[in-house]
Design an enzyme around this catalytic site. Structure first.
Site, PDB file in Angstrom:
ATOM      1  N   LYS A 113      -2.608 -17.766 -12.554  1.00 30.72           N
ATOM      2  CA  LYS A 113      -1.270 -17.098 -13.388  1.00 30.72           C
ATOM      3  C   LYS A 113      -1.564 -17.557 -14.855  1.00 30.72           C
ATOM      4  O   LYS A 113      -1.276 -16.958 -15.760  1.00 30.72           O
ATOM      5  CB  LYS A 113       0.034 -17.597 -12.769  1.00 30.72           C
ATOM      6  CG  LYS A 113       0.328 -17.142 -11.433  1.00 30.72           C
ATOM      7  CD  LYS A 113       1.640 -17.818 -11.087  1.00 30.72           C
ATOM      8  CE  LYS A 113       1.645 -18.023  -9.585  1.00 30.72           C
ATOM      9  NZ  LYS A 113       2.800 -18.926  -9.117  1.00 30.72           N
ATOM     10  N   GLY A 114      -2.126 -18.636 -15.069  1.00 37.73           N
ATOM     11  CA  GLY A 114      -2.248 -19.455 -16.252  1.00 37.73           C
ATOM     12  C   GLY A 114      -2.544 -18.475 -17.541  1.00 37.73           C
ATOM     13  O   GLY A 114      -2.106 -18.863 -18.573  1.00 37.73           O
ATOM     14  N   ASP A 140     -11.569 -26.659 -17.190  1.00 40.95           N
ATOM     15  CA  ASP A 140     -11.626 -28.198 -17.013  1.00 40.95           C
ATOM     16  C   ASP A 140     -12.919 -28.632 -16.288  1.00 40.95           C
ATOM     17  O   ASP A 140     -14.102 -29.050 -17.016  1.00 40.95           O
ATOM     18  CB  ASP A 140     -10.441 -28.654 -15.967  1.00 40.95           C
ATOM     19  CG  ASP A 140     -10.122 -29.826 -16.011  1.00 40.95           C
ATOM     20  OD1 ASP A 140     -10.657 -30.697 -16.681  1.00 40.95           O
ATOM     21  OD2 ASP A 140      -9.286 -30.220 -14.850  1.00 40.95           O
ATOM     22  N   LYS A 160     -11.708 -28.017 -21.988  1.00 43.05           N
ATOM     23  CA  LYS A 160     -11.291 -29.448 -22.117  1.00 43.05           C
ATOM     24  C   LYS A 160     -12.466 -29.927 -21.406  1.00 43.05           C
ATOM     25  O   LYS A 160     -12.698 -29.763 -20.014  1.00 43.05           O
ATOM     26  CB  LYS A 160     -10.309 -29.731 -20.965  1.00 43.05           C
ATOM     27  CG  LYS A 160      -9.574 -30.941 -21.243  1.00 43.05           C
ATOM     28  CD  LYS A 160      -8.371 -31.104 -20.563  1.00 43.05           C
ATOM     29  CE  LYS A 160      -8.297 -30.768 -18.809  1.00 43.05           C
ATOM     30  NZ  LYS A 160      -7.000 -31.068 -18.443  1.00 43.05           N
ATOM     31  N   ARG A 169       5.377 -23.098 -18.015  1.00 41.75           N
ATOM     32  CA  ARG A 169       4.361 -21.948 -18.463  1.00 41.75           C
ATOM     33  C   ARG A 169       5.128 -21.263 -19.621  1.00 41.75           C
ATOM     34  O   ARG A 169       4.494 -20.655 -20.433  1.00 41.75           O
ATOM     35  CB  ARG A 169       4.500 -20.819 -17.288  1.00 41.75           C
ATOM     36  CG  ARG A 169       3.530 -21.429 -16.028  1.00 41.75           C
ATOM     37  CD  ARG A 169       3.080 -20.368 -15.395  1.00 41.75           C
ATOM     38  NE  ARG A 169       2.613 -20.555 -13.871  1.00 41.75           N
ATOM     39  CZ  ARG A 169       1.362 -20.970 -13.582  1.00 41.75           C
ATOM     40  NH1 ARG A 169       0.463 -21.012 -14.615  1.00 41.75           N
ATOM     41  NH2 ARG A 169       1.139 -21.618 -12.627  1.00 41.75           N
TER      42      ARG A 169
HETATM   43  P1  IMP Z   1     -11.370 -26.050 -13.160  1.00 42.67           P
HETATM   44  O1  IMP Z   1     -11.825 -25.334 -12.157  1.00 42.67           O
HETATM   45  O2  IMP Z   1     -11.496 -27.604 -13.023  1.00 42.67           O
HETATM   46  O3  IMP Z   1     -11.839 -25.670 -14.359  1.00 42.67           O
HETATM   47  O4  IMP Z   1      -9.898 -25.758 -13.429  1.00 42.67           O
HETATM   48  C1  IMP Z   1      -9.459 -24.670 -13.887  1.00 42.67           C
HETATM   49  C2  IMP Z   1      -7.881 -24.588 -13.570  1.00 42.67           C
HETATM   50  O5  IMP Z   1      -7.198 -25.650 -13.375  1.00 42.67           O
HETATM   51  C3  IMP Z   1      -7.506 -23.672 -14.832  1.00 42.67           C
HETATM   52  O6  IMP Z   1      -7.577 -22.404 -14.549  1.00 42.67           O
HETATM   53  C4  IMP Z   1      -5.912 -24.403 -14.913  1.00 42.67           C
HETATM   54  O7  IMP Z   1      -5.137 -23.511 -13.855  1.00 42.67           O
HETATM   55  C5  IMP Z   1      -5.825 -25.519 -14.005  1.00 42.67           C
HETATM   56  N1  IMP Z   1      -5.887 -26.802 -14.970  1.00 42.67           N
HETATM   57  C6  IMP Z   1      -7.024 -27.583 -15.420  1.00 42.67           C
HETATM   58  N2  IMP Z   1      -6.675 -28.370 -16.411  1.00 42.67           N
HETATM   59  C7  IMP Z   1      -5.320 -28.077 -16.472  1.00 42.67           C
HETATM   60  C8  IMP Z   1      -4.300 -28.584 -17.646  1.00 42.67           C
HETATM   61  O8  IMP Z   1      -4.658 -29.556 -18.551  1.00 42.67           O
HETATM   62  N3  IMP Z   1      -3.129 -28.094 -17.665  1.00 42.67           N
HETATM   63  C9  IMP Z   1      -2.663 -26.983 -16.774  1.00 42.67           C
HETATM   64  N4  IMP Z   1      -3.763 -26.497 -15.755  1.00 42.67           N
HETATM   65  C10 IMP Z   1      -4.903 -27.113 -15.789  1.00 42.67           C
HETATM   66 MG    MG Z   2      -5.685 -21.280 -14.174  1.00 44.61          MG
END
Ligand code: IMP
Ligand code: MG
Length: 174
Positions: free
Chosen positions: A42-43, A102, A130, A164
């Site tokens: 949803k982000g 992330d 990030k 959100r």
């Molecule tokens: P990844 O698979 O570790 O890259 O994570 C991606 C997902 O984790 C993103 O689409 C976000 O939904 C969630 N996420 C990662 N870091 C954050 C943050 O600092 N705040 C909120 N959601 C995060």
């Molecule tokens: Mg997300």
């Protein structure tokens, strides 16, 4: 959730300013191409709504939902497809729109998924990069902001499904 202490790191004016620049770049890069913008739910929904209005070329939109997360602040390490796009993907130019990258696990999985479905091209646009916890290498073609570390909320980003609706992006002190 014990504490809601948070620090403003990107105000809405800064976000909108950057989105206008990104929209111009995307409009240039996809000139004369059929573009399908796919938001990662949803982000990304708020960012995507502003981003597509900053793009001046014709486009279509769709959404995908995956889960890599169980509500807390750490990735669980595996991806499940929850809702797939209804639009045909084969031979289409896909621009994936994400709120934040992330570890890179989710985006790596998504790029492989769309590539495997026969997309003509797959590019990635993320409001926030990030890099601190990046474990899975993934190319990000359009980056809104690079933030070194911390857990961010607001402008679509959540902690346990909350925050959100904040118009700006804040660092949540967990
Ligand atoms: P990844 O698979 O570790 O890259 O994570 C991606 C997902 O984790 C993103 O689409 C976000 O939904 C969630 N996420 C990662 N870091 C954050 C943050 O600092 N705040 C909120 N959601 C995060
Ligand atoms: Mg997300």
């Amino acid at each position: 959730m014990h504490s809601t202490e948070k620090e403003l790191i990107l105000d809405n004016t800064a976000i909108q300013h950057r989105i206008l620049e990104m929209g111009e770049e995307i409009s240039r890069d996809y000139q004369n191409k059929e573009l399908l913008v796919v938001g990662v739910l949803k982000g990304a929904f708020i960012f995507m709504a502003d981003l597509i209005r900053a793009v001046s070329i014709p486009l279509t939109i769709d959404f995908i939902q995956v889960s890599s997360y169980d509500g807390g602040s750490d990735s669980s390490g595996s991806i499940t497809l929850k809702n797939s796009p209804g639009h045909p993907i084969k031979d289409t130019h896909i621009l994936l729109v994400e709120d934040i990258i992330d570890t890179g696990l989710t985006m790596r999985w998504l790029v492989d998924y769309f590539t495997g479905q026969g997309a003509a091209s797959v590019r990635v646009c993320s409001l926030i990069d990030k890099a601190e916890r990046r474990e899975h290498k993934t190319r990000i073609d359009y980056i809104g902001f690079s933030i070194a570390k911390g857990f961010l909320v607001g402008y679509g980003l959540d902690y346990d499904e909350k925050f959100r609706n904040l118009p700006a992006i804040h660092h949540l002190k967990l």
